[in-house]
Design a protein around this motif. Sequence first.
Motif, PDB file in Angstrom:
ATOM      1  N   TYR A  24      41.411 -90.343 -20.630  1.00 45.72           N
ATOM      2  CA  TYR A  24      41.122 -90.067 -22.050  1.00 45.72           C
ATOM      3  C   TYR A  24      40.634 -88.630 -22.224  1.00 45.72           C
ATOM      4  O   TYR A  24      41.096 -87.906 -23.125  1.00 45.72           O
ATOM      5  N   LEU A  25      39.722 -88.198 -21.368  1.00 43.36           N
ATOM      6  CA  LEU A  25      39.171 -86.850 -21.464  1.00 43.36           C
ATOM      7  C   LEU A  25      40.212 -85.784 -21.107  1.00 43.36           C
ATOM      8  O   LEU A  25      40.274 -84.730 -21.747  1.00 43.36           O
ATOM      9  N   ILE A  26      41.032 -86.047 -20.106  1.00 40.91           N
ATOM     10  CA  ILE A  26      42.066 -85.084 -19.706  1.00 40.91           C
ATOM     11  C   ILE A  26      43.034 -84.819 -20.854  1.00 40.91           C
ATOM     12  O   ILE A  26      43.304 -83.673 -21.216  1.00 40.91           O
ATOM     13  N   VAL A  27      43.558 -85.889 -21.428  1.00 43.02           N
ATOM     14  CA  VAL A  27      44.558 -85.745 -22.494  1.00 43.02           C
ATOM     15  C   VAL A  27      43.974 -84.991 -23.680  1.00 43.02           C
ATOM     16  O   VAL A  27      44.581 -84.037 -24.190  1.00 43.02           O
ATOM     17  N   ASN A  28      42.801 -85.393 -24.110  1.00 40.32           N
ATOM     18  CA  ASN A  28      42.214 -84.746 -25.283  1.00 40.32           C
ATOM     19  C   ASN A  28      41.747 -83.326 -24.994  1.00 40.32           C
ATOM     20  O   ASN A  28      41.814 -82.452 -25.871  1.00 40.32           O
ATOM     21  N   SER A  29      41.328 -83.076 -23.770  1.00 38.59           N
ATOM     22  CA  SER A  29      40.934 -81.709 -23.392  1.00 38.59           C
ATOM     23  C   SER A  29      42.127 -80.761 -23.439  1.00 38.59           C
ATOM     24  O   SER A  29      41.996 -79.594 -23.826  1.00 38.59           O
ATOM     25  N   LEU A  30      43.305 -81.249 -23.055  1.00 40.12           N
ATOM     26  CA  LEU A  30      44.518 -80.417 -23.125  1.00 40.12           C
ATOM     27  C   LEU A  30      44.812 -80.003 -24.562  1.00 40.12           C
ATOM     28  O   LEU A  30      45.237 -78.867 -24.817  1.00 40.12           O
ATOM     29  N   PHE A  31      44.579 -80.902 -25.501  1.00 42.64           N
ATOM     30  CA  PHE A  31      44.796 -80.556 -26.909  1.00 42.64           C
ATOM     31  C   PHE A  31      43.756 -79.557 -27.396  1.00 42.64           C
ATOM     32  O   PHE A  31      44.074 -78.654 -28.181  1.00 42.64           O
ATOM     33  N   VAL A  32      42.515 -79.710 -26.949  1.00 43.21           N
ATOM     34  CA  VAL A  32      41.474 -78.745 -27.311  1.00 43.21           C
ATOM     35  C   VAL A  32      41.821 -77.375 -26.753  1.00 43.21           C
ATOM     36  O   VAL A  32      41.692 -76.351 -27.435  1.00 43.21           O
TER      37      VAL A  32
END
Length: 387
Positions: A24-32
């Motif tokens: 969850y954190l990896i995917v959303n961090s990529l968008f950030v």
Amino acid sequence: MDIKKVSSNPAFLDIKNYSVFFVYLIVNSLFVIKYGENYIIPLLSGYLVMVSGISILYIKINLKDIVYKLFFVVGVILFFLFSIYLNYNVDGNSLNVDRWSAMEIGIKAIFNGQYPYNIPDHMGRESSNLPMLIVLGMPFYLLFGSVGYLQPFTFLFFTFLIFKIFSYYRQRLAVLILLFLSPSYLWEVYVKSDLFSNFMIITGFVYLIWRKFLKMKIMKLEIVSFLSALVLLTRFSSVIPLTILLIKKFFEFSGKEKLRFIAVFIFTISALGYIFFHNAPNLEVFLEHNPLIIQGAKQPLILSLSYIGIACILSFRVKSFYDTIFWIGILLFICVFVPFIMFFFEYGYTNMIKNSFFDLSFFNMCMPFVIITVILEMFKNHNKEIK
């Protein structure tokens, strides 16, 4: 134990919960990182601190269920209205994302008796949408004049799914919070994309088949076959959840049951395929302009086949709904993460992230499964399996 019997008190996070929360954190961090522009470090740091802090506080603080119910209902209503407002006010033609227009030109082509796969969208690209995905957008195009409204109403469907899976509003609200804290989802609502919504619907299909067919055994296999064909015709990658969910059961069928399942499956695909492909001007146009060709190979064929092989193995190992959606989410993430890493080493950070050589939104295929898995794991009793 039935899902609805799971305690509302959160369990300590074990290795499985860490893994899905990390995804969850990896995917959303990529968008950030991609959309943070000149403020990547402070934005990413702030995001990680915020999500971690909210998660810890949510685990430690335990309020009455009526409080969580109030926040859940208000959150659903406000976000639904917000997504309607956003869809109405954002001009799709101003976006550098064409999933909405690819779906829209497909719908217009079908209604006009045209072949939908050789018509350019607002960015000059051809639609690669499979037939059933285009069908999903039709009601919203006909009623509201925009396929973008698929997202708000799919969100309502997802909240209904949350309500069915979880007994307590504390759990239901936790799913909503993770959804609202997901830049990958908020980005998709803003750009009128359909990938996250597509897999919200597939998550609902997984729950329906697991509960009504595999557990309660009250659904006819012909209906399961029909629905499975429709799911496969939304996106090719749906073969992963379909395989993990059903391949073991398929091998347990008798010979006649296998034939009935295959017959309904082939008939459904053939019927929809005919509607969408029979207007091709000639064989050459069909061969050069179809979803498989337009999408192109995102990774070596051997990798794609290996994922299906792994999914077959997992189908014989999963023992519960939790296991099923956990492994679906993880395998879908791996299917995207492996080519992402391959492309990253080949093209580098600037091309991959800033120049969009790789479409990060593909990671959204795993996110509905990941979010539900995190909360199922967080709130299950010690030493008790969700069966």
